[in-house]
Design a protein around this motif. Structure first.
Motif, mmCIF file in Angstrom:
data_model
loop_
_atom_site.group_PDB
_atom_site.id
_atom_site.type_symbol
_atom_site.label_atom_id
_atom_site.label_comp_id
_atom_site.label_asym_id
_atom_site.label_seq_id
_atom_site.Cartn_x
_atom_site.Cartn_y
_atom_site.Cartn_z
ATOM 1 N N ILE A 161 9.229 0.874 -7.007
ATOM 2 C CA ILE A 161 8.337 1.432 -5.990
ATOM 3 C C ILE A 161 7.143 2.065 -6.690
ATOM 4 O O ILE A 161 7.322 2.792 -7.669
ATOM 5 C CB ILE A 161 9.054 2.544 -5.187
ATOM 6 N N CYS A 162 5.946 1.827 -6.192
ATOM 7 C CA CYS A 162 4.800 2.614 -6.659
ATOM 8 C C CYS A 162 4.068 3.160 -5.449
ATOM 9 O O CYS A 162 3.677 2.405 -4.553
ATOM 10 C CB CYS A 162 3.861 1.790 -7.537
ATOM 11 N N ALA A 163 3.901 4.494 -5.440
ATOM 12 C CA ALA A 163 3.153 5.141 -4.364
ATOM 13 C C ALA A 163 1.939 5.825 -4.977
ATOM 14 O O ALA A 163 1.971 6.242 -6.129
ATOM 15 C CB ALA A 163 4.035 6.155 -3.655
ATOM 16 N N TRP A 164 0.895 5.942 -4.195
ATOM 17 C CA TRP A 164 -0.331 6.574 -4.713
ATOM 18 C C TRP A 164 -1.081 7.314 -3.623
ATOM 19 O O TRP A 164 -1.265 6.796 -2.509
ATOM 20 C CB TRP A 164 -1.260 5.519 -5.330
ATOM 21 N N SER A 165 -1.473 8.506 -3.936
ATOM 22 C CA SER A 165 -2.394 9.272 -3.106
ATOM 23 C C SER A 165 -2.874 10.432 -3.976
ATOM 24 O O SER A 165 -2.074 11.058 -4.674
ATOM 25 C CB SER A 165 -1.700 9.774 -1.838
ATOM 26 N N PRO A 166 -4.184 10.739 -3.964
ATOM 27 C CA PRO A 166 -4.719 11.615 -5.021
ATOM 28 C C PRO A 166 -4.363 13.100 -4.957
ATOM 29 O O PRO A 166 -4.439 13.764 -5.983
ATOM 30 C CB PRO A 166 -6.241 11.434 -4.882
ATOM 31 N N ARG A 167 -4.022 13.627 -3.794
ATOM 32 C CA ARG A 167 -3.780 15.083 -3.754
ATOM 33 C C ARG A 167 -2.471 15.416 -4.469
ATOM 34 O O ARG A 167 -1.428 14.835 -4.184
ATOM 35 C CB ARG A 167 -3.689 15.562 -2.319
ATOM 36 N N LEU A 168 -2.537 16.432 -5.335
ATOM 37 C CA LEU A 168 -1.396 16.783 -6.196
ATOM 38 C C LEU A 168 -0.795 18.117 -5.790
ATOM 39 O O LEU A 168 -1.510 19.038 -5.397
ATOM 40 C CB LEU A 168 -1.865 16.904 -7.654
ATOM 41 N N ASN A 169 0.499 18.234 -5.953
ATOM 42 C CA ASN A 169 1.137 19.544 -5.753
ATOM 43 C C ASN A 169 0.994 20.395 -7.028
ATOM 44 O O ASN A 169 0.365 19.975 -7.997
ATOM 45 C CB ASN A 169 2.602 19.372 -5.316
ATOM 46 N N GLN A 170 1.604 21.567 -6.989
ATOM 47 C CA GLN A 170 1.434 22.498 -8.113
ATOM 48 C C GLN A 170 1.964 21.965 -9.446
ATOM 49 O O GLN A 170 1.613 22.474 -10.506
ATOM 50 C CB GLN A 170 2.138 23.818 -7.784
ATOM 51 N N TYR A 171 2.826 20.959 -9.387
ATOM 52 C CA TYR A 171 3.376 20.412 -10.628
ATOM 53 C C TYR A 171 2.561 19.232 -11.158
ATOM 54 O O TYR A 171 2.861 18.702 -12.216
ATOM 55 C CB TYR A 171 4.819 19.956 -10.399
ATOM 56 N N GLY A 172 1.570 18.796 -10.361
ATOM 57 C CA GLY A 172 0.774 17.655 -10.794
ATOM 58 C C GLY A 172 1.259 16.332 -10.231
ATOM 59 O O GLY A 172 0.798 15.281 -10.660
ATOM 60 N N ASN A 173 2.186 16.391 -9.275
ATOM 61 C CA ASN A 173 2.696 15.169 -8.660
ATOM 62 C C ASN A 173 2.065 14.970 -7.276
ATOM 63 O O ASN A 173 1.862 15.927 -6.537
ATOM 64 C CB ASN A 173 4.222 15.251 -8.524
ATOM 65 N N CYS A 177 1.383 14.662 -3.602
ATOM 66 C CA CYS A 177 2.127 15.186 -2.441
ATOM 67 C C CYS A 177 2.625 14.054 -1.552
ATOM 68 O O CYS A 177 3.807 13.970 -1.231
ATOM 69 C CB CYS A 177 1.230 16.098 -1.608
ATOM 70 N N MET A 178 1.717 13.195 -1.151
ATOM 71 C CA MET A 178 2.123 12.122 -0.242
ATOM 72 C C MET A 178 2.971 11.090 -0.978
ATOM 73 O O MET A 178 3.893 10.508 -0.390
ATOM 74 C CB MET A 178 0.898 11.485 0.405
ATOM 75 N N GLY A 179 2.683 10.876 -2.239
ATOM 76 C CA GLY A 179 3.501 9.963 -3.032
ATOM 77 C C GLY A 179 4.946 10.429 -3.087
ATOM 78 O O GLY A 179 5.887 9.636 -2.889
ATOM 79 N N MET A 180 5.149 11.715 -3.341
ATOM 80 C CA MET A 180 6.503 12.281 -3.360
ATOM 81 C C MET A 180 7.177 12.074 -2.005
ATOM 82 O O MET A 180 8.345 11.697 -1.926
ATOM 83 C CB MET A 180 6.441 13.796 -3.635
ATOM 84 N N TYR A 181 6.418 12.362 -0.954
ATOM 85 C CA TYR A 181 6.992 12.242 0.381
ATOM 86 C C TYR A 181 7.467 10.815 0.644
ATOM 87 O O TYR A 181 8.588 10.584 1.090
ATOM 88 C CB TYR A 181 5.968 12.654 1.447
ATOM 89 N N MET A 182 6.591 9.845 0.354
ATOM 90 C CA MET A 182 6.922 8.461 0.699
ATOM 91 C C MET A 182 8.116 7.949 -0.101
ATOM 92 O O MET A 182 9.005 7.284 0.455
ATOM 93 C CB MET A 182 5.698 7.563 0.484
#
Lengths: 312, 312, 312, 312
Positions: free
Chosen positions: B280-292, B294-299
């Motif tokens: 799986i590869c997800a991409w979206s530019p906004r990052l959480n506090q850890y640098g990951n 946000c939307m990628g993590m969610y998906m």
């Protein structure tokens, strides 16, 4: 079938073969000697057990000899605290790998008394503190939990080890008082430590450990009883923490070479979870430089290779 | 079949559903802004791709838009260095999780210039150094490797990002010079950093990334070509390092909540390996506090839940 | 008085006596060997000079042999930067003792790139950076300053040492790049390091050093010229930093046993300030485990005891 | 002279002038509030005393009000332990400045349980441990020592403060247990901490403190009694440690700006030694960010400037 000896299964043949390989290795490693009660164990003992999801347990060597489970007990403590506390637990202990032992105390300082994960000593002391705070008799509660999981009421604590741990527990006391100074120990420090040392002093055999933790390989359901011990999600979570943080500062290497969630103790025991397959417990007292059983590592590594057990 | 629009597969329906959920979330996180070239990206882009082992790729959203892969490139660099160096590589970089970012430089000091693993910057710089030392043109070698894996000769480096990385690379230079002082950088520091910043500046789409790393879900064999890229053992090992160390200081939490080996980059891309299933590869530019992302993590989290993809 | 040999003063008799004691000690310590140019010095050389406030200099042994002043140069750099920058300097470097060498890099991290004091390498590199930024030709400016203080235009840099320092300067480069990443290096890192290594490579004799720094024992006024070099307050301040931070990780012990502000260098030189009395410079290349000259420490300690020079 | 009020001396006029300046400053700082017993003090009190070597004491403001001496007690504990232990003491505690507070616990770890100096808490706990181990009743022994030095049998411990310190002493307990784990606490940890908290809870006035420590300005001899308290060498040594390490993480700045050995406590007291002149004690409860009395710092700084007291 009276008079007919039970034929060893193929899996037992394999376990015995691997056990013989381990026993034939050049001796290496040292028995834990920070307390006399551990140092006096016969170092040449060696056993392995595999509990499959059909409820069968295959064994080889000293798989029925009780040993001091030490940090393997952190898995039981964690499971009980997750049951009792729910997700609130994760306010008080993180779930990240911890880096080197050297840093444990500075990381506590840096992260304001919140330990990195429940498998480093500081984290397990916080878990112990939650049990002390949430149960009127936390030591009994834990023993009941463990005996129930293993279906073995005989499981007990070695009192010599327990007293010895308390006498040599200055470093753990330092961690506990540091966390107390940050407000992350609720009970008296002495009580949290008492519970912690108590659970470290439980004695179980390879067979006991493998059977009792079978629910972790089975989405939370204990195979031999059908009881749901933890949710599927929490079973996955415990495995995940074992994978990243269960083997001291060799956790990464173990994931790299073996690919299974595992937890080790300085009594020489190692338990490894094979999701949807079963649980392996190996034991032998000599430890490598990281505190993991030399022969235990060998046997689990070989078994995982031969059977292709890696989760990856 | 001219005139007949391709019907979306069930998997694409699911990906689209999850993408819509992600887009409907309250906006959170910030685009990486340490270099202007990254800060100027449209933050609302969002895509996901799943490459299955039958060679098919299912996508949703901006899955064909090239983005800056940044630290996702560490997977490619590592794979190439493992191929070229064999097990000698592990003399120069360890495979243990690293604890907090704060400690990266003191751990280098404490462990005499040997980084904890190849996915922290120091470790990736050592990997870059081995490539510089073992190839006459390491940047070309890496690009050929990546293009071959993705079967896409158009994959290229964004020169603005590359130059910008070099201009803002003082912290990475500090890590590199510290390792040099311990003798763990063989090439000129400038050359190792040049390679490192170059590989960070590669642009690929979700589809490219998912396809190119499919061999990691398939025991080392690239599904669409049948080529053996790395040994089964090395595929397992790369997954293991991704699991313990791929998501910055959220690696433990990701293993805990999702249960998949993954690697993230500050360009907003995340790749996750599902052994024996796909990538799986997800991409979206906004990052959480850890640098990951946000939307990628969610998906990825949602997809793993819905399909039961956890390795545990 | 032609033909009449100069009679040694009482102070010279004392210096010679102490020198003989030092030479009679069992040999211990090692010459600095991190660069070949320093390792090749004759290790048995030994000299001492005392510059009194009446302008006289008393000497014994190899007090006129030029040696590599190394970190003793940090005193000159600091004095020049204080003159040029005024109290703004203290925004960029603190004035606190630094604890152990091990921590130097983590303290920079923890304190966001502000070094603890101007006598650790990181602090001296910041001082060098201010000189590079405030002078069109900072190396010339410093040489003029030093030559003027010593009244010796012949003082020069050893080019072999200078080049050798630059080649072996990876750790200092790591410190500089780390500070750059926090915005605490204004010039190019290469230029700041170039100045830093240059000033470390100055060669002076014990007589030169003692004479040139006499103003620090005389409230800022150079005795032999009557020139005010720095304010009384700044002379006191430089002495204070020497007292708390001048002797590496033996600074506390030196204050404890000798009670004088001092600065040491790995070339084997040590300069000690005796307020309202004069300046002592001792030199001998063999270093103890802290990087301080074994015989130099001995001679200054003995002289301070015999003459009751402690400031306490 | 009956009926004639005593005329203030010139020194008292000066002290009063400086006191008025301090009182006229904009209020700043906070009273120590980590224990209720300290937080309840009237924050506006302010006093200063100077004990000269002729035995006279000049005072201004609240110089006869007893306050909690807190860490100023570390000077008394150290002097008594040096007397009792001789140079063996320095096997168990070093004499180097400590760097930042943050590092205190990691430095203990790094240096195997040997504290950097006797004025950080860890070091003072080791000193307390030596007193507990060498006296049958260490708390009485210390009180006798302090009362004798001050020639004031009324000096006593504030029991509320003592109990409060013990209840809030988790961080100090952490330090003590960590040292115990390295074998550097001989007595029971509880007993060492009990002594430590007890000595912190002594109450003395500015006049008491200045008089009692006069021997440190007089080469070890108490001026008002003529008794030799410690050797000249040990008086110098105690001053040296005060200079490098007496003012928490403002020790370097205090040496830089004032140039006197000093020791501070969170009760708001500061004592400064002026070799061959006398002892200053200033007190006012509001503390700056480093834990040093704001008005105390001001008054000592001004007095040292006006009278040119810097040792440099």
């Amino acid at each position: 079938m009276e008079g007919t000896p039970k034929r060893p299964s193929n899996q037992e043949l394999l376990l015995n073969e691997i056990l013989q390989e381990a026993l034939a290795l050049p001796l290496s490693g040292e028995v834990a000697n920070y307390i006399p009660a551990l140092a006096s164990v016969n170092p040449n003992q060696c056993g392995i057990a595999v509990a499959n999801l059909d409820g069968q347990v295959h064994v080889a060597g000293d798989a029925d000899v009780p040993f001091s489970i030490q940090s393997v007990s952190k898995v039981f403590g964690l499971a009980l605290a997750m049951l009792r506390m729910g997700d609130d637990l994760w306010q008080r202990v993180h779930m990240e790998p911890s880096g080197q032992a050297f840093n444990s105390i500075v990381q506590l300082e840096w992260e304001h008394g919140i330990p990195r994960n429940p498998f480093i000593n500081a984290g397990a002391i916080v878990v112990a503190d939650t049990l002390v705070s949430h149960y009127s008799a936390s030591k009994n509660a834990l023993m009941s939990f463990v005996r129930g999981l293993a279906d073995r009421p005989e499981i007990a604590v070695n009192q010599d080890v327990f007293l010895s741990e308390k006498q040599h527990g200055s470093r753990n006391a330092a961690l506990a008082y540091l966390m107390k100074s940050f407000g992350n120990i609720e009970a008296d420090v002495e009580d949290a430590l008492d519970h912690y040392f108590y659970q470290c002093s439980i004695e179980m055999s390879c067979r006991d450990v493998a059977r009792s933790l079978s629910f972790l390989a089975n989405r939370g359901v204990q195979p031999h009883s059908g009881d749901t011990i933890v949710s599927r999600r929490d079973a996955h979570r415990i495995n995940a923490i074992m994978q990243t943080s269960g083997m001291y500062d060799q956790s990464g290497e173990f994931a790299f070479e073996v690919g299974l969630p595992a937890k080790s103790g300085v009594g020489g025991g190692i338990v490894a979870i094979v999701p949807n397959y079963g649980v392996i417990c190996a034991w032998s007292p000599r430890l490598n430089q990281y505190g993991n059983s030399c022969m235990g590592m060998y046997m689990i590594t070989r078994l995982a290779e031969k059977l292709g057990l890696s989760v990856y």
